[in-house]
Design a protein around this motif. Structure first.
Motif, PDB file in Angstrom:
ATOM      1  N   VAL A  45     102.806  11.932 -21.041  1.00  0.00           N
ATOM      2  CA  VAL A  45     102.761  11.759 -22.339  1.00  0.00           C
ATOM      3  C   VAL A  45     103.029  10.335 -22.769  1.00  0.00           C
ATOM      4  CG1 VAL A  45     104.590  12.113 -24.234  1.00  0.00           C
ATOM      5  CG2 VAL A  45     104.482  13.828 -22.349  1.00  0.00           C
ATOM      6  N   GLY A  46     103.438   9.540 -21.935  1.00  0.00           N
ATOM      7  CA  GLY A  46     103.148   7.906 -22.218  1.00  0.00           C
ATOM      8  C   GLY A  46     101.936   7.498 -22.443  1.00  0.00           C
ATOM      9  N   ALA A  47     100.950   7.976 -21.340  1.00  0.00           N
ATOM     10  CA  ALA A  47      99.597   7.832 -21.342  1.00  0.00           C
ATOM     11  C   ALA A  47      98.810   8.371 -22.626  1.00  0.00           C
ATOM     12  CB  ALA A  47      98.945   8.303 -19.932  1.00  0.00           C
ATOM     13  N   LEU A  48      99.179   9.564 -23.189  1.00  0.00           N
ATOM     14  CA  LEU A  48      98.815  10.188 -24.184  1.00  0.00           C
ATOM     15  C   LEU A  48      99.150   9.195 -25.412  1.00  0.00           C
ATOM     16  CD1 LEU A  48      97.676  12.623 -25.760  1.00  0.00           C
ATOM     17  CD2 LEU A  48     100.105  13.402 -25.940  1.00  0.00           C
ATOM     18  N   LEU A  49     100.311   8.743 -25.690  1.00  0.00           N
ATOM     19  CA  LEU A  49     100.820   7.857 -26.669  1.00  0.00           C
ATOM     20  C   LEU A  49      99.975   6.725 -26.639  1.00  0.00           C
ATOM     21  CD1 LEU A  49     104.690   8.496 -26.601  1.00  0.00           C
ATOM     22  CD2 LEU A  49     103.182   9.579 -28.113  1.00  0.00           C
ATOM     23  N   ALA A  50      99.665   6.089 -25.718  1.00  0.00           N
ATOM     24  CA  ALA A  50      98.981   4.914 -25.575  1.00  0.00           C
ATOM     25  C   ALA A  50      97.719   5.203 -25.915  1.00  0.00           C
ATOM     26  CB  ALA A  50      98.950   4.454 -24.274  1.00  0.00           C
ATOM     27  N   GLU A  51      96.949   6.137 -25.701  1.00  0.00           N
ATOM     28  CA  GLU A  51      95.510   6.688 -26.296  1.00  0.00           C
ATOM     29  C   GLU A  51      95.686   6.811 -27.644  1.00  0.00           C
ATOM     30  OE1 GLU A  51      92.285   7.431 -25.005  1.00  0.00           O
ATOM     31  OE2 GLU A  51      92.860   6.566 -23.124  1.00  0.00           O
ATOM     32  N   LEU A  52      96.693   7.561 -28.269  1.00  0.00           N
ATOM     33  CA  LEU A  52      96.625   7.778 -29.660  1.00  0.00           C
ATOM     34  C   LEU A  52      96.749   6.231 -30.328  1.00  0.00           C
ATOM     35  CD1 LEU A  52      99.354  10.697 -29.938  1.00  0.00           C
ATOM     36  CD2 LEU A  52      97.043  10.716 -30.882  1.00  0.00           C
ATOM     37  N   ALA A  53      97.605   5.379 -29.640  1.00  0.00           N
ATOM     38  CA  ALA A  53      97.933   4.031 -30.219  1.00  0.00           C
ATOM     39  C   ALA A  53      96.547   3.243 -30.597  1.00  0.00           C
ATOM     40  CB  ALA A  53      98.836   3.242 -29.558  1.00  0.00           C
ATOM     41  N   TRP A  54      95.817   3.532 -29.286  1.00  0.00           N
ATOM     42  CA  TRP A  54      94.346   2.692 -29.170  1.00  0.00           C
ATOM     43  C   TRP A  54      93.624   3.342 -30.327  1.00  0.00           C
ATOM     44  CZ3 TRP A  54      89.506   4.602 -28.257  1.00  0.00           C
ATOM     45  CH2 TRP A  54      88.592   3.467 -27.785  1.00  0.00           C
ATOM     46  N   HIS A  55      93.459   4.907 -30.338  1.00  0.00           N
ATOM     47  CA  HIS A  55      92.770   5.315 -31.554  1.00  0.00           C
ATOM     48  C   HIS A  55      93.116   5.226 -32.712  1.00  0.00           C
ATOM     49  CE1 HIS A  55      89.761   7.757 -28.893  1.00  0.00           C
ATOM     50  NE2 HIS A  55      90.952   8.125 -27.933  1.00  0.00           N
ATOM     51  N   PHE A  56      94.511   5.117 -33.274  1.00  0.00           N
ATOM     52  CA  PHE A  56      94.922   4.558 -34.561  1.00  0.00           C
ATOM     53  C   PHE A  56      94.628   3.172 -34.769  1.00  0.00           C
ATOM     54  CE2 PHE A  56      97.964   8.437 -34.631  1.00  0.00           C
ATOM     55  CZ  PHE A  56      97.476   8.750 -36.164  1.00  0.00           C
ATOM     56  N   SER A  57      94.517   2.374 -34.032  1.00  0.00           N
ATOM     57  CA  SER A  57      93.929   0.939 -34.004  1.00  0.00           C
ATOM     58  C   SER A  57      92.610   0.795 -34.376  1.00  0.00           C
ATOM     59  CB  SER A  57      94.387   0.125 -32.961  1.00  0.00           C
ATOM     60  OG  SER A  57      93.651   0.306 -31.915  1.00  0.00           O
TER      61      SER A  57
END
Length: 95
Positions: A45-57
């Motif tokens: 889930v932490g890796a998923l949240l990091a991916e989301l942050a990258w995509h949002f940026s």
């Protein structure tokens, strides 16, 4: 408001290989969500949240002209602050 399309390469989320793990809406001043904890390892889930942050940026850079690095830092800061405020004593998130 229309629903977002399925990601490229996903025709229908079915079977064991493809699983929808969350739907999130912004409701006036807070998120509303439905989640499905499908992975055995919660660290994923932490890796998923990091991916989301990258995509949002990247999305903020493309759609709003913001700098990716600064946007990612702002997202990380907002995440850190929200995590600091979360109470594990209740089942509902406090605002």
């Amino acid at each position: 408001m229309t629903a977002l399309p399925l990601p490229n390469g996903i025709s229908e989320p079915s079977g064991e290989d493809v699983t929808e793990v969350m739907r999130v809406w912004w409701n006036v001043d807070h998120p509303a969500m439905i989640i499905r904890p499908v992975h055995q390892d919660p660290a994923v889930v932490g890796a998923l949240l990091a991916e989301l942050a990258w995509h949002f940026s990247n999305a903020y850079a493309e759609k709003r002209g913001l700098a990716r690095e600064e946007t990612l830092a702002a997202i990380q800061g907002g995440f850190g602050e929200a995590m600091r405020l979360i109470s594990l004593e209740t089942t509902e998130r406090t605002r």
